[in-house]
Design a protein around this motif. Structure first.
Motif, mmCIF file in Angstrom:
data_model
loop_
_atom_site.group_PDB
_atom_site.id
_atom_site.type_symbol
_atom_site.label_atom_id
_atom_site.label_comp_id
_atom_site.label_asym_id
_atom_site.label_seq_id
_atom_site.Cartn_x
_atom_site.Cartn_y
_atom_site.Cartn_z
ATOM 1 N N UNK A 197 0.826 -1.197 0.000
ATOM 2 C CA UNK A 197 0.000 0.000 0.000
ATOM 3 C C UNK A 197 0.857 1.242 0.000
ATOM 4 N N UNK A 198 1.928 1.216 0.765
ATOM 5 C CA UNK A 198 2.746 2.420 0.822
ATOM 6 C C UNK A 198 3.378 2.726 -0.510
ATOM 7 N N UNK A 199 3.726 1.689 -1.229
ATOM 8 C CA UNK A 199 4.472 1.937 -2.457
ATOM 9 C C UNK A 199 3.576 2.151 -3.665
ATOM 10 N N UNK A 200 2.285 2.218 -3.442
ATOM 11 C CA UNK A 200 1.409 2.440 -4.608
ATOM 12 C C UNK A 200 1.667 3.800 -5.207
ATOM 13 N N UNK A 201 1.833 4.801 -4.327
ATOM 14 C CA UNK A 201 1.924 6.166 -4.840
ATOM 15 C C UNK A 201 3.116 6.360 -5.767
ATOM 16 N N UNK A 202 4.317 6.059 -5.298
ATOM 17 C CA UNK A 202 5.435 6.245 -6.237
ATOM 18 C C UNK A 202 5.500 5.146 -7.269
ATOM 19 N N UNK A 203 4.626 4.173 -7.131
ATOM 20 C CA UNK A 203 4.744 3.011 -8.014
ATOM 21 C C UNK A 203 4.501 3.378 -9.454
ATOM 22 N N UNK A 204 3.693 4.430 -9.661
ATOM 23 C CA UNK A 204 3.396 4.774 -11.050
ATOM 24 C C UNK A 204 4.665 5.103 -11.793
ATOM 25 N N UNK A 205 5.472 5.963 -11.158
ATOM 26 C CA UNK A 205 6.707 6.321 -11.844
ATOM 27 C C UNK A 205 7.646 5.131 -11.905
ATOM 28 N N UNK A 206 7.720 4.422 -10.768
ATOM 29 C CA UNK A 206 8.648 3.295 -10.738
ATOM 30 C C UNK A 206 8.207 2.240 -11.752
ATOM 31 N N UNK A 238 3.216 -7.397 -13.031
ATOM 32 C CA UNK A 238 2.293 -6.523 -12.321
ATOM 33 C C UNK A 238 0.960 -7.223 -12.119
ATOM 34 N N UNK A 239 0.630 -8.119 -13.015
ATOM 35 C CA UNK A 239 -0.690 -8.736 -12.983
ATOM 36 C C UNK A 239 -0.671 -10.067 -12.268
ATOM 37 N N UNK A 240 0.329 -10.266 -11.450
ATOM 38 C CA UNK A 240 0.465 -11.537 -10.763
ATOM 39 C C UNK A 240 0.466 -11.277 -9.268
ATOM 40 N N UNK A 241 -0.066 -12.223 -8.529
ATOM 41 C CA UNK A 241 -0.006 -12.116 -7.074
ATOM 42 C C UNK A 241 1.425 -12.213 -6.617
ATOM 43 N N UNK A 242 1.918 -11.174 -5.978
ATOM 44 C CA UNK A 242 3.286 -11.256 -5.482
ATOM 45 C C UNK A 242 3.319 -11.391 -3.973
ATOM 46 N N UNK A 243 2.179 -11.532 -3.360
ATOM 47 C CA UNK A 243 2.161 -11.606 -1.901
ATOM 48 C C UNK A 243 2.633 -12.972 -1.463
ATOM 49 N N UNK A 244 3.303 -13.039 -0.335
ATOM 50 C CA UNK A 244 3.674 -14.351 0.188
ATOM 51 C C UNK A 244 2.426 -15.065 0.714
ATOM 52 N N UNK A 245 2.545 -16.328 0.896
ATOM 53 C CA UNK A 245 1.414 -17.104 1.405
ATOM 54 C C UNK A 245 1.172 -16.714 2.852
ATOM 55 N N UNK A 246 -0.073 -16.403 3.158
ATOM 56 C CA UNK A 246 -0.401 -16.014 4.526
ATOM 57 C C UNK A 246 -0.776 -17.273 5.296
ATOM 58 N N UNK A 265 -4.365 -13.744 -11.347
ATOM 59 C CA UNK A 265 -4.809 -12.936 -10.217
ATOM 60 C C UNK A 265 -6.307 -13.129 -10.039
ATOM 61 N N UNK A 266 -6.728 -13.194 -8.797
ATOM 62 C CA UNK A 266 -8.156 -13.327 -8.518
ATOM 63 C C UNK A 266 -8.546 -12.177 -7.604
ATOM 64 N N UNK A 267 -9.442 -11.353 -8.050
ATOM 65 C CA UNK A 267 -9.870 -10.203 -7.257
ATOM 66 C C UNK A 267 -11.306 -10.456 -6.806
ATOM 67 N N UNK A 268 -11.521 -10.705 -5.517
ATOM 68 C CA UNK A 268 -12.905 -10.854 -5.042
ATOM 69 C C UNK A 268 -13.533 -9.482 -4.886
ATOM 70 N N UNK A 269 -14.007 -8.945 -6.003
ATOM 71 C CA UNK A 269 -14.298 -7.520 -6.024
ATOM 72 C C UNK A 269 -15.552 -7.092 -5.299
ATOM 73 N N UNK A 314 -6.621 -1.256 -8.214
ATOM 74 C CA UNK A 314 -5.256 -1.286 -8.712
ATOM 75 C C UNK A 314 -4.765 -2.711 -8.519
ATOM 76 N N UNK A 315 -4.352 -3.338 -9.594
ATOM 77 C CA UNK A 315 -4.015 -4.762 -9.491
ATOM 78 C C UNK A 315 -2.793 -4.988 -8.636
ATOM 79 N N UNK A 316 -2.038 -3.936 -8.376
ATOM 80 C CA UNK A 316 -0.873 -4.129 -7.524
ATOM 81 C C UNK A 316 -1.267 -4.191 -6.059
ATOM 82 N N UNK A 317 -2.454 -3.742 -5.742
ATOM 83 C CA UNK A 317 -2.909 -3.793 -4.349
ATOM 84 C C UNK A 317 -4.419 -3.980 -4.391
#
Lengths: 543, 318
Positions: free
Chosen positions: A23-32, A44-52, B187-191, B222-225
């Motif tokens: 969430x924090x990095x969303x803002x500068x993420x556009x430029x990055x 970008x279109x892939x889940x990059x979160x670790x398994x919870x 990606x799966x978004x439970x929107x 935003x698909x990143x979050x």
């Protein structure tokens, strides 16, 4: 975000950032992201979160439940997806759930438990804990449980509570029934004992005290009897009431079950396709309406739609059963379909391809670029403009400027009303369609285009020398001193020459510059100086 | 400002990516419950008011739920038909020589179709048989089938910048993002808590996607979050049938709903609703922005009307 983009879609592989940092990095993420995108755009279109782990454990608990095991796999997956688990977490949970026989919940005996049989029932929802239920009060319990086996777990709760109360009342009655006779018999035995004792031992007349005591005892016993009896009555009444309520609930449940079974039967009868399509065509647009107040529709048929939730529970409309020749309302058509009739206005059409091997003709036009493709570089600069403009103005401002624009176009009258951005678009078309060619070429190879490239209107020139200078950009230097004498428009022919030179270069280079693309704000800068049309400047700046 | 009445109930309207004055409308008889269908191709008249001119129309045995113009051929149209077929029409050929192709692979109604705008060589279809299929014009059968949704897939949308990425919206309340190079969804978004009826990507920010749902709201993600939406737009009275991002402005969106209105939104603003048009007298089912003419929009609905107007002006004309 940079780390996310470089890591492959394997979350445990250390690269995944937790949600908080995301969430924090969303803002500068556009430029990055712009920098990162060329390196690995797919990520970008892939889940990059670790398994919870907590989510996985919840999922494992859910999947281990015996009731869940009976449901199809994709239902289980869909449930977990709706809860927000990622694919990796769901797969991990499926891997962890053991295959062997489902472990039944341990039976719990009743607290009172004096010879009363108990049984447990598994609730369908994971969140509920097993509830001990006594089968004594109601003989209909097994059938009830069989019927209520589906999703209505809150019904179970209500039901269980009711049964618990009834059972409590029942045991209390039973206890009292067993206690009271015992008590009574004990009192009588005591009284008799005393009597016997008195009579057997001596012939002494019973003293007044003894008589009084006996009488008191009898009175007490009688009073207790009365009290117990009245209490009994009250309890039995209460129990009756509870039973009645229970029965009412059960009846309602049964009615609902029967209704749904009826609808299921209807599905199986083959009318389901059309009815289901009806529901899907509406897809619960009406279910949303049920929870809110009914709208006021001019068409009288609409409220009937609102009052029905599921596709199958739509009864025939109150309208006449005999279908009119041309039903013109939705409810009429639905009713016809439910009755199995076919609306008469349907024709038999053969829409199969007459020649399935027909060659697809070559396109006559080259594809056009999209407005956003050129604006990618200009995005960061223009975004601010969009945002501020839209922030400050509402729809009315949009309207005002658009109105002005269209009015001005109408005044010019040669341009169709929907082409108020004429010049900009034509140049873009031209640039895209024929990269590398010179400016003044008629687009003969593209007959379907209604407009040919129109060179920007040069300002009215007083002196022919200036016009000459425009046509010959190389002789710009000669034209300058000449044009300065003639500039009556507020800008020199040299400026015009410069712009034309620029346009020539741009078109020759194939239109890579973002200014030339339609919709881009940069075009205004390139052409605004030419004063092609006043309309371009006003609405453009508002956006 | 331009109006036309179609004989059947309107389901979808799409402007041509080649001709500024051309649009196609997908219609279905009897509200799409049962009956024939028709695809109309209209041309805008030069005057601001007045009816659209019909160039050509094609009849189908079952209702047409959606259509897409080809991005590679200026005269080709792809229609999503309720009998499960996907039909290819050529507007340069007369109706008796049409359709050119009829692909019958879906086992239920085909509800959505979208043509790839970047690579221009393929298109995807969304069907009530829970699958999404990838097709190419030169192949007789689908290239791939994506089967993961648990319920009807209502719409698909290609990402405007990434030629391999598309999203699908389904009645199982999720949006899935797919990559044609990957075996499954990425990606799966439970929107929403209710069925999601449409999804569309932002044209200027390829990570933003908007969803419209039966719960009357539109959410921008935003698909990143994707756990929390960037914006949740409320204002429609009933299920929102379609939502589209403007091809000319990053923040501008348009939606149509069962409350018979077409609304314009700016999702970056606190008070997002920037315009509302209530020119339809029945469910508004289809909306579209013109890619070539800024501000030109069209809508259609179950009242059998097609409106084309300049955003900011009155659709019904003066």
């Amino acid at each position: 975000m940079a780390t996310e983009s470089s890591s492959p879609p394997n979350p445990p592989a250390a690269g995944g950032t937790p949600q908080n940092s995301a969430t924090e990095t969303v803002q500068p993420a556009n430029e990055v992201k712009q920098d990162a995108a060329p390196q690995n755009p797919k990520s970008v279109f892939v889940n990059s979160e670790p398994i919870r782990e907590d989510q996985v454990q919840n999922a494992v608990k859910f999947l281990s439940h015996p009731k869940v095991r009976d449901s199809p796999v994709f239902h289980r997956r869909n449930f977990l997806e709706k809860k927000g688990l990622t694919k990796e977490e769901i797969d991990e949970a499926f891997r962890r759930v053991p295959d062997p026989s489902p472990s039944a919940q341990p039976t719990v005996t009743n607290q009172v438990g004096q010879g009363v049989t108990t049984s447990t029932i598994q609730p369908t929802s994971v969140s509920q804990t097993p509830v001990p239920i006594i089968t004594v009060p109601s003989s209909a319990s097994p059938s009830m449980f069989a019927l209520a086996r589906s999703r209505f777990h809150w019904y179970h709760a209500v039901f269980a509570v009711g049964l618990l109360a009834a059972s409590g009342a029942g045991t209390a009655i039973w206890v009292k029934k067993s206690m009271i006779p015992r008590l009574k018999s004990w009192i009588r035995w005591v009284v008799m004992e005393e009597k016997n004792g008195d009579g057997g031992i001596t012939n002494i007349k019973p003293t007044l005290a003894e008589e009084a005591a006996a009488a008191a005892k009898a009175a007490a016993a009688a009073a207790s009897d009365v009290a117990k009896a009245s209490q009994e009555m009250m309890i039995s009444r209460y129990e009756e009431k509870v039973n009645m309520e229970k029965f009412m609930d059960l009846m309602q449940m049964q009615v609902k079950e029967i209704r749904s079974m009826g609808s299921a039967i209807k599905h199986l009868e083959g009318r389901s396709d059309k009815i289901e399509r009806t529901h899907l065509v509406e897809h619960g647009g009406h279910s949303g309406s049920i929870t809110k107040l009914k709208p006021t529709y001019p068409n009288g048929n609409k409220p009937e739609i609102d009052s029905h939730s599921a596709r199958s529970s739509l009864p025939p409309t109150s309208a006449d059963k005999s279908a009119p020749p041309h039903p013109n309302s939705y409810m009429d058509i639905m009713a016809m379909v439910q009755r199995g009739e076919r609306p008469p206005n349907i024709r038999d059409i053969n829409d199969q391809p007459p020649n399935p091997n027909q060659q697809i003709s070559n396109p006559r036009l080259a594809p056009r670029s999209k407005p956003w493709e050129g604006a990618y570089q200009a995005k960061t600069s223009s975004r601010g403009g969009f945002g501020s403009a839209l922030n400050g103005e509402g729809g009315s401002d949009f309207g005002a400027q658009n109105n002005e624009a269209s009015n001005q176009v109408d005044a010019q009258s040669t341009v169709p009303w929907w082409q108020k951005k004429n010049s900009r678009i034509t140049e873009t078309d031209y640039v895209e369609a024929k990269p590398g060619s010179t400016t003044v070429v008629q687009t003969n190879e593209q007959p379907p285009i209604q407009r040919t490239w129109v060179p920007p209107q040069p300002p009215p020139v007083a002196m022919p020398e200036a016009a000459e200078a425009i046509r010959r950009p190389k002789s710009k230097k000669e034209a300058e001193p000449v044009s300065q004498e003639t500039s009556g428009e507020g800008f020199s022919a040299a400026e015009v020459t410069d712009e034309l030179q620029r346009i020539t270069k741009i078109s020759e280079s194939g239109g890579e510059v973002e200014e030339m693309h339609s919709g881009g704000q940069g075009t205004n800068g390139a052409l605004g100086g030419l004063k092609l049309s006043e309309i371009e400047e006003e609405p453009v700046q508002s956006y | 400002m331009n109006v036309s009445k179609t004989p059947f109930n309107g389901y979808s309207v799409k402007f041509s990516p080649f001709y500024e004055d051309r649009l196609a409308v997908a219609t279905a008889q009897n509200f799409g419950i049962i009956g024939n269908g028709r695809v109309h191709v209209f041309s805008l008249p030069p005057t601001p008011t007045g009816a659209l001119t019909e160039i050509i129309s094609f009849d189908t045995a079952d209702g047409v739920y959606d259509l897409a113009w080809s991005e590679s051929h200026d005269s080709l149209l792809i229609a999503a038909v309720a009998d499960g077929s996907v039909k290819l029409f050529d507007t340069n050929l007369p109706p008796p020589q049409n359709p050119l192709r009829s692909f019958q692979e879906h086992t239920r109604e085909v509800h959505g179709v979208d043509y790839n705008p970047t690579r221009r060589d393929s298109f995807v279809t969304a069907s009530w048989d829970d699958t999404v299929k990838l097709w190419s014009l030169d192949r007789p059968a689908s290239i791939r089938t994506f089967k993961e949704h648990a319920y009807c897939v209502y719409s698909v949308a290609w990402n405007p910048r990434h030629a391999d990425v598309f999203a699908s919206a389904s009645g199982d309340c999720t949006v899935r993002v797919w990559d044609v190079r990957e075996p499954g969804s990425t990606m799966i978004i439970p929107g929403h808590e209710a069925e999601i009826l449409y999804c569309d990507w932002n044209k200027y920010d390829e990570c933003l996607i908007a969803t419209s749902s039966v719960d009357k709201s539109i959410r921008v993600w935003d698909v990143r979050n994707y756990r929390v939406p960037i914006a949740s737009l409320n204002g429609h009275g009933f299920a929102v049938r379609k939502v589209k991002f403007s091809p000319h402005h990053r923040n501008l969106m348009m939606s149509c709903s069962y409350d018979m209105t077409v609304c314009m939104w700016d999702f970056m603003v606190e008070d997002s609703l920037v315009g509302r048009y209530d020119h339809h007298s029945e469910f508004a089912i289809g909306v579209d922005f013109n890619v070539l003419v800024e501000g030109l929009v069209a809508s259609t609905g179950w009242d059998q009307m097609v409106f084309v107007w300049q955003h900011g002006t009155e659709p019904r004309g003066p």
